[in-house]
Design a protein around this motif. Structure first.
Motif, PDB file in Angstrom:
ATOM      1  N   GLN A   1      86.572  95.930  10.101  1.00 29.44           N
ATOM      2  CA  GLN A   1      87.916  95.743  10.634  1.00 29.44           C
ATOM      3  C   GLN A   1      88.488  97.110  10.960  1.00 29.44           C
TER       4      GLN A   1
ATOM      5  N   GLY B   1      96.924  93.330   0.512  1.00 27.68           N
ATOM      6  CA  GLY B   1      96.103  93.874  -0.558  1.00 27.68           C
ATOM      7  C   GLY B   1      95.062  92.933  -1.120  1.00 27.68           C
ATOM      8  N   GLN B   2      94.895  91.788  -0.493  1.00 30.01           N
ATOM      9  CA  GLN B   2      93.935  90.815  -1.017  1.00 30.01           C
ATOM     10  C   GLN B   2      92.819  90.537  -0.005  1.00 30.01           C
ATOM     11  N   HIS B   3      91.832  89.757  -0.456  1.00 31.40           N
ATOM     12  CA  HIS B   3      90.724  89.412   0.424  1.00 31.40           C
ATOM     13  C   HIS B   3      91.075  88.203   1.287  1.00 31.40           C
ATOM     14  N   LEU B   4      90.258  87.976   2.267  1.00 32.41           N
ATOM     15  CA  LEU B   4      90.462  86.812   3.120  1.00 32.41           C
ATOM     16  C   LEU B   4      90.203  85.527   2.344  1.00 32.41           C
TER      17      LEU B   4
ATOM     18  N   LEU C   1      88.325  91.238  12.694  1.00 29.99           N
ATOM     19  CA  LEU C   1      87.045  91.487  12.040  1.00 29.99           C
ATOM     20  C   LEU C   1      85.912  91.321  13.045  1.00 29.99           C
TER      21      LEU C   1
ATOM     22  N   PHE D   1      93.944  84.842  10.507  1.00 33.21           N
ATOM     23  CA  PHE D   1      92.820  85.001  11.417  1.00 33.21           C
ATOM     24  C   PHE D   1      92.236  83.641  11.768  1.00 33.21           C
TER      25      PHE D   1
ATOM     26  N   ARG E   1      87.530 100.336   1.940  1.00 34.68           N
ATOM     27  CA  ARG E   1      88.211 101.087   2.982  1.00 34.68           C
ATOM     28  C   ARG E   1      87.652 102.508   3.033  1.00 34.68           C
TER      29      ARG E   1
ATOM     30  N   PHE F   1      85.746  86.184  14.825  1.00 28.42           N
ATOM     31  CA  PHE F   1      87.165  86.196  14.483  1.00 28.42           C
ATOM     32  C   PHE F   1      88.027  86.583  15.674  1.00 28.42           C
ATOM     33  N   GLY F   2      89.227  86.065  15.683  1.00 35.54           N
ATOM     34  CA  GLY F   2      90.252  86.552  16.572  1.00 35.54           C
ATOM     35  C   GLY F   2      90.840  87.843  16.029  1.00 35.54           C
TER      36      GLY F   2
ATOM     37  N   TYR G   1      77.019  88.656   4.630  1.00 31.74           N
ATOM     38  CA  TYR G   1      77.485  89.072   5.955  1.00 31.74           C
ATOM     39  C   TYR G   1      78.364  90.310   5.784  1.00 31.74           C
TER      40      TYR G   1
ATOM     41  N   PHE H   1      84.227  94.612   5.228  1.00 38.42           N
ATOM     42  CA  PHE H   1      84.291  93.417   4.400  1.00 38.42           C
ATOM     43  C   PHE H   1      82.915  92.784   4.295  1.00 38.42           C
TER      44      PHE H   1
ATOM     45  N   PHE I   1      84.956  85.934   1.005  1.00 40.43           N
ATOM     46  CA  PHE I   1      85.060  87.357   1.308  1.00 40.43           C
ATOM     47  C   PHE I   1      85.392  88.178   0.064  1.00 40.43           C
ATOM     48  N   GLY I   2      84.906  89.397   0.073  1.00 38.02           N
ATOM     49  CA  GLY I   2      85.328  90.373  -0.911  1.00 38.02           C
ATOM     50  C   GLY I   2      86.628  91.018  -0.479  1.00 38.02           C
ATOM     51  N   GLU I   3      87.127  91.929  -1.308  1.00 42.90           N
ATOM     52  CA  GLU I   3      88.415  92.558  -1.021  1.00 42.90           C
ATOM     53  C   GLU I   3      88.279  93.738  -0.069  1.00 42.90           C
TER      54      GLU I   3
ATOM     55  N   TYR J   1      81.257  92.614   7.810  1.00 41.16           N
ATOM     56  CA  TYR J   1      82.195  92.686   8.920  1.00 41.16           C
ATOM     57  C   TYR J   1      82.953  93.997   8.844  1.00 41.16           C
TER      58      TYR J   1
ATOM     59  N   ARG K   1      86.304 100.389  -3.613  1.00 42.12           N
ATOM     60  CA  ARG K   1      87.412  99.821  -2.826  1.00 42.12           C
ATOM     61  C   ARG K   1      87.916 100.831  -1.804  1.00 42.12           C
TER      62      ARG K   1
END
Lengths: 114, 115
Positions: B37, A41-44, B43, A90, B111, A104-105, B33, B91, B106-108, B35, B9
Motif C-alpha cells: 500500500q 492503526g488496525q488491520h483490514l 492495496l 476498500f 511500515r 482492491f480499489g 499473499y 500487508f 490480514f495482518g496489521e 500486498y 511493525r
C-alpha cells in the motif's frame, strides 16, 4: 485485467447521516465481491462479501452492499453512521480472468464527525 | 487463534540497505499473499505463495524484491538495496482456501520507511 474503482476518496459525514460508497469493477464475467474496512492503526477486516445468491448482502455493524451486475457495481451502504465508523473502506474483487487474485480499489477514507 | 502476525511493525532503512519483512499466517492456513500500500493508494497485489512454492508473483517488481514461504517458519518478503520509492505499508494475508476463494485474513502491516 481486472480493475476496481472507488470514486470517492474522502467522505465526511455527520453522525446519523446515511452513507453510500461507490464501487465499480471492470470485468463482466464471474466475480466475487468484498468490502474490507481498516480502522485507524488496525488491520483490514472483512465487512461483507458476495459470492452468489441474493444480490443484497448484509454485513457486520449494520453495513450492506448491493451487487448490480448490469452496472458492474457493488456499492456499500449504511443508513445511519456513527463516529466509530471512521475508517478507510476498500472494495475488492476476485474474477476468473485475473488468476483469482483479490484486486482492491483505491480506498475511501470516511470521517464521521460527532 | 492468533491472527496473522507481521513483524516488524515499523522498519527504517537507509537507501541501499536490505529490508526483511516477516509474516506468520493464521494457524491452519497454508496460503499467503503479500500486498503493498503506497501513500494515498490502494492495496496492490505482489505475490501469492504456498508452502515452498511461489504460485503467482505477477505483482512483484522484477528486481530487488523476492519472497519465500519455507516449510518451517514465516513467509519473508525481502527487498534488497532499498530506495525511497519502496517506502510503503506491506500487508500480508493468509487463507485456508487457495486462490482467494476463501476469506483473506490480514495482518496489521509492516511500515517501511526508507531514508
Amino acid at each position: 485485467a481486472q480493475s476496481v474503482s472507488q470514486h470517492n476518496h474522502h467522505v465526511i459525514l455527520s453522525e446519523a447521516a446515511s452513507l453510500e460508497l461507490g464501487c465499480n469493477y471492470s470485468y463482466g464475467g464471474t466475480v466475487n465481491l468484498f468490502w474490507y474496512v481498516q480502522y485507524p492503526g488496525q488491520h483490514l477486516q472483512l465487512l461483507l462479501k458476495y459470492f452468489s445468491g441474493d444480490p443484497l448482502v448484509k454485513g457486520i455493524k449494520g453495513f450492506e452492499a448491493e451487487f448490480i451486475k448490469s452496472k458492474f457495481s457493488f456499492n456499500l451502504r449504511k443508513p445511519s453512521v456513527q463516529w466509530s465508523d471512521t475508517a478507510e473502506y476498500f472494495c475488492a474483487v476476485i474474477s476468473d480472468n485475473a488468476g483469482n487474485m483479490l484486486t482492491f480499489g483505491g480506498g475511501t477514507r470516511l470521517m464521521v464527525k460527532p | 487463534n492468533a491472527g496473522v502476525m507481521q513483524n516488524p511493525r515499523h522498519l527504517v532503512r537507509r537507501r541501499g540497505q536490505e529490508a526483511r519483512l516477516r509474516c506468520s499466517p493464521m494457524k491452519g492456513h497454508s496460503h499467503v499473499y503479500w500486498y503493498r500500500q503506497l501513500p494515498e493508494e490502494g492495496l496492490k497485489f505482489m505475490v501469492y505463495l504456498q508452502k515452498e512454492n511461489i504460485i503467482d508473483e505477477s505483482g512483484m517488481p522484477k528486481e530487488r524484491f523476492s519472497a519465500e514461504f519455507p516449510k518451517e517458519g514465516p513467509s519473508i518478503l525481502r527487498i534488497q538495496q532499498v530506495v525511497r520509492g519502496d517506502s510503503a505499508a506491506y500487508f500480508c494475508a493468509s487463507s485456508w482456501e487457495g486462490r482467494g476463494l476463501g476469506e483473506l485474513f490480514f495482518g496489521e502491516g509492516s511500515r517501511l520507511t526508507v531514508l
